[in-house]
Motif scaffolding. Structure first.
Motif, PDB file in Angstrom:
ATOM      1  N   PHE A   1       0.821  -1.219   0.000  1.00 37.64           N
ATOM      2  CA  PHE A   1       0.000   0.000   0.000  1.00 37.64           C
ATOM      3  C   PHE A   1       0.855   1.270   0.000  1.00 37.64           C
ATOM      4  O   PHE A   1       0.441   2.300  -0.529  1.00 37.64           O
ATOM      5  CB  PHE A   1      -0.938   0.005   1.205  1.00 37.64           C
TER       6      PHE A   1
ATOM      7  N   GLU B 149      -8.786  -5.173  -4.334  1.00 33.56           N
ATOM      8  CA  GLU B 149      -9.613  -6.198  -3.707  1.00 33.56           C
ATOM      9  C   GLU B 149     -10.204  -7.134  -4.745  1.00 33.56           C
ATOM     10  O   GLU B 149     -10.270  -8.360  -4.527  1.00 33.56           O
ATOM     11  CB  GLU B 149     -10.724  -5.529  -2.886  1.00 33.56           C
TER      12      GLU B 149
ATOM     13  N   ARG C 240      -9.278  -8.839   2.379  1.00 33.28           N
ATOM     14  CA  ARG C 240      -8.738  -7.606   2.941  1.00 33.28           C
ATOM     15  C   ARG C 240      -7.593  -7.882   3.913  1.00 33.28           C
ATOM     16  O   ARG C 240      -6.570  -7.174   3.902  1.00 33.28           O
ATOM     17  CB  ARG C 240      -9.854  -6.835   3.643  1.00 33.28           C
ATOM     18  N   ASP C 241      -7.750  -8.910   4.748  1.00 30.76           N
ATOM     19  CA  ASP C 241      -6.661  -9.273   5.658  1.00 30.76           C
ATOM     20  C   ASP C 241      -5.432  -9.726   4.883  1.00 30.76           C
ATOM     21  O   ASP C 241      -4.289  -9.428   5.276  1.00 30.76           O
ATOM     22  CB  ASP C 241      -7.111 -10.386   6.610  1.00 30.76           C
TER      23      ASP C 241
ATOM     24  N   ASN D 192      -3.647  -6.651   3.544  1.00 32.99           N
ATOM     25  CA  ASN D 192      -2.924  -5.986   4.634  1.00 32.99           C
ATOM     26  C   ASN D 192      -1.656  -6.748   4.999  1.00 32.99           C
ATOM     27  O   ASN D 192      -0.593  -6.151   5.228  1.00 32.99           O
ATOM     28  CB  ASN D 192      -3.822  -5.861   5.861  1.00 32.99           C
ATOM     29  N   SER D 193      -1.771  -8.072   5.060  1.00 35.32           N
ATOM     30  CA  SER D 193      -0.611  -8.888   5.404  1.00 35.32           C
ATOM     31  C   SER D 193       0.461  -8.793   4.321  1.00 35.32           C
ATOM     32  O   SER D 193       1.654  -8.656   4.620  1.00 35.32           O
ATOM     33  CB  SER D 193      -1.048 -10.344   5.600  1.00 35.32           C
TER      34      SER D 193
ATOM     35  N   SER E 167       1.016  -6.344   2.351  1.00 37.65           N
ATOM     36  CA  SER E 167       1.640  -5.029   2.452  1.00 37.65           C
ATOM     37  C   SER E 167       2.609  -4.965   3.629  1.00 37.65           C
ATOM     38  O   SER E 167       3.684  -4.355   3.542  1.00 37.65           O
ATOM     39  CB  SER E 167       0.566  -3.958   2.583  1.00 37.65           C
ATOM     40  N   ASP E 168       2.247  -5.596   4.768  1.00 36.59           N
ATOM     41  CA  ASP E 168       3.116  -5.587   5.948  1.00 36.59           C
ATOM     42  C   ASP E 168       4.373  -6.427   5.761  1.00 36.59           C
ATOM     43  O   ASP E 168       5.368  -6.211   6.466  1.00 36.59           O
ATOM     44  CB  ASP E 168       2.345  -6.109   7.163  1.00 36.59           C
TER      45      ASP E 168
END
Length: 639
Positions: free
Chosen positions: A476, A504, A534-535, A538-539, A541-542
């Protein structure tokens, strides 16, 4: 005396510091806790090993010498005072007392003496009767004379306690260190590799050290932490750990633990078997063996590993042992995995508000990933998925140094409560060769039935591919940087929302492709699937902040426990205990035993009796007691 009291105050403060500040910890722990400046200041003051510091021992030695001389000088005088009756007091001196009275009586000497002696006996006084010239009789009485023993016992207690502290201060080693015969070892060496100059003999006067023994192993030395290094203390026997047992509360927290050991002594034909538990040490040959802790003893671990920057969805296998290392090569750069610890139980409170009950979340493993330059990141991976905020995740913590708190990567579990679904999805999202396929699949759905769809299709596919490329390079953050550089400020929020919706949708297509490859039905477009997508984004991206090019998930283990023992030889301990008893007795004698003396001078020629009374400490109680005795004697002489 004032100087001695000041030194005792310094010792008291130092003892408080030694109790509050954990002693003999590795120096890096203190640097992390206090910072470099205060670490250096405290280190110069010797606060990390207060009871063995030079100034502490010098103060103890001074107090021993000073107090011993004081006792030597004053004890004979006090003993003589205890035995003395002071029967040579004259009538003139008695009349000068502040507490004195005189009575007229009609009783003869023979009648008054028994009454007076009975009065003294009834009130706990011992007395001595002395005949004077002209027929006068003096009764010298005393009670509480042993109060002066309190002085002797208290000062003797200080001497005994300080001598005990000196004995346990390991003076022989300090002398050998000053002479250069012994040296603290600072290198990380195996016990049998430590040179003789850093080893202490079996007959060392006192020591306190630690040893960790895995099940089925034995040890015959302990490590003594000393400043920035350690010493190796030889033991007169070996300790073999046969079995370690631990009980847990229903939440998983340790309830009690104990060790079955065998003492292998060259002086015994057969091993000596015993069980050591918390607060129940084994004392053998003057060495106390305490159950102090427990840890992993070299458990065998198996992992599934995934390359986080690769299109390979199949895991690779990694096997190792705790306290061992494994070398992995990624993109041509070798990395070393140092397996530090394995914990079978972890009790955590996972409620969002912190008000829930802690419970056991299962095994975890701690390891470091170190590069060729020696830089390392520390990781804490949990074997079983956790329920967080109503959803299921595989959790891995990461930090760059021990002074930091762990930051956690959450990887969502799929419908089979497995990590495999995410990893296959992540491989598709990271594969540049799959970007055109995903873009075309999305175009087929989004542009289906739209006017001018064919004209818009190439541009749409190209935009989706660019977006996937940005996300694959930096998550992101990369997309946000692109929007900031290429989109006017007033349109950035709208653009961001559009890109997130596209991501998404592409992620949903990638998830569908991964399921097709496994022969599973297409994913449902429900809330659970949307939350997983979505999770997953996020993962993914992290992952760019994870610090490791691979992810290790513990799959199986063979647990091996190790028991931690603290061994002490403390011959001064009994002296300290004995000195403490003397101190209590001395303080009791000084504060609760009142020395009082009474003189009764019977003058039969004038038929008068002179009463005088004194005390070592003037107080309201003494004044009241004098008035009470005065009234009773008045009644006695009038009978």
């Amino acid at each position: 005396m004032r100087f001695a009291v000041s030194l005792l105050t310094v010792l008291g403060i130092a003892s408080i510091i030694g109790t509050v500040l954990k002693q003999n910890e590795p120096y890096p722990n203190y640097i992390i806790q206090f910072g470099q400046f205060w670490f250096s200041a405290f280190e110069k003051l010797g606060l990390y090993d207060v009871y063995h510091s030079g100034w502490f021992i010098v103060i103890l030695a001074f107090l021993v010498i000073s107090t011993a001389l004081c006792v030597y000088r004053n004890t004979p005088l006090m003993l003589r005072e205890i035995r003395s009756w002071r029967e040579h007091a004259t009538e003139k001196s008695l009349r000068l007392f502040s507490h004195q009275a005189e009575y007229a009586t009609t009783l003869t000497k023979e009648e008054s003496l028994p009454k007076l002696q009975g009065f003294l006996t009834a009130h706990g006084f011992r007395f001595k009767t002395v005949d004077r010239e002209a027929g006068d009789v003096l009764i010298a009485a005393k009670a509480g004379a042993y109060q002066r023993l309190g002085y002797i016992l208290t000062h003797a207690a200080i001497i005994v306690i300080c001598i005990g502290g000196l004995i346990d201060g390991n003076l022989p080693f300090k002398f050998q260190e000053i002479m250069g015969w012994k040296k603290i070892e600072t290198r990380d060496l195996a016990a049998d590799k430590v040179p003789a100059i850093s080893r202490l003999p079996v007959n060392n006067l006192s020591f306190r050290g630690n040893i960790t023994i895995p099940e089925g192993s034995q040890g015959d030395v302990v490590f003594l932490r000393m400043r920035d290094g350690y010493l190796v203390q030889e033991l007169p026997f070996a300790i073999a750990l046969k079995k370690f047992r631990i009980e847990h509360y229903p939440t998983g927290q340790p309830k009690s633990f104990e060790s079955d050991v065998a003492i292998l002594d060259p002086d015994r034909k057969e091993p000596f078997n015993a069980t050591i538990s918390v607060n129940h040490p084994l004392i053998y040959k003057g060495v106390a063996i305490y159950q102090s802790d427990f840890q992993d003893g070299g458990s065998s671990l198996s992992f599934d590993g995934w390359q986080l920057a690769s299109a390979e969805a199949r895991p690779f296998k990694v096997d190792g042992k705790v306290n061992g290392t494994v070398t992995l090569t990624t993109s041509g750069a070798p990395l070393t995995v140092e397996l530090d610890d394995f914990r079978l139980f972890n009790v955590l409170n996972l409620s969002s508000d912190g008000k829930g009950k802690p419970h056991n979340v299962g095994p975890s493993v701690t390891f470091k990933v170190r590069d060729a330059q020696g830089q390392a990141h520390e990781y804490l991976n949990y074997m079983q998925p956790m329920q967080l905020d109503g959803r299921t995740y595989f959790v891995s913590g990461m930090r760059g140094s021990p002074s930091e708190s762990f930051r956690y990567l959450r990887i969502p579990a799929d419908e089979d409560v497995s990590i495999q679904g995410y990893m296959q999805w992540h491989a598709l999202m990271s594969d540049p060769a799959k970007a055109p396929i995903l873009a075309k699949r999305l175009a087929d759905k989004v542009l289906q039935g739209e006017a001018g769809a064919e004209a818009m299709r190439p541009k749409f596919i190209n935009s989706v591919q660019q977006l996937l490329g940005l996300f694959a390079k930096g998550g992101f953050n990369a997309v946000a940087d692109f929007i900031e550089k290429s989109v006017p400020a007033n349109e950035r929020e709208k653009a961001a929302q559009t890109y997130i919706r596209i991501l998404e949708n592409v992620a949903f297509e990638a998830y569908g492709m991964s399921r097709e490859a496994d022969g599973k039905p297409a994913p449902k477009t429900d809330e659970a699937t949307l939350a997983f997508i979505r999770d997953s984004l996020n993962s993914a991206s992290d992952v760019f902040f994870y610090g490791s090019p691979f992810f290790l998930q513990l799959t199986s283990f063979e647990h091996r426990q190790a028991s931690g023992f603290q061994l002490t030889r403390s011959p001064g301990k009994n002296l300290v205990y004995g000195g403490s008893i003397l101190l209590v007795l001395g303080i009791f004698a000084m504060f609760y035993v009142r020395e009082r003396r009474v003189w009764l001078l019977v003058k039969p020629g004038t038929q008068r009796v002179l009463f005088a009374m004194s005390s070592a400490r003037k107080s309201r109680d003494f004044d009241a007691e004098f008035e009470r005795f005065k009234g009773r004697l008045q009644q006695l002489m009038q009978q």
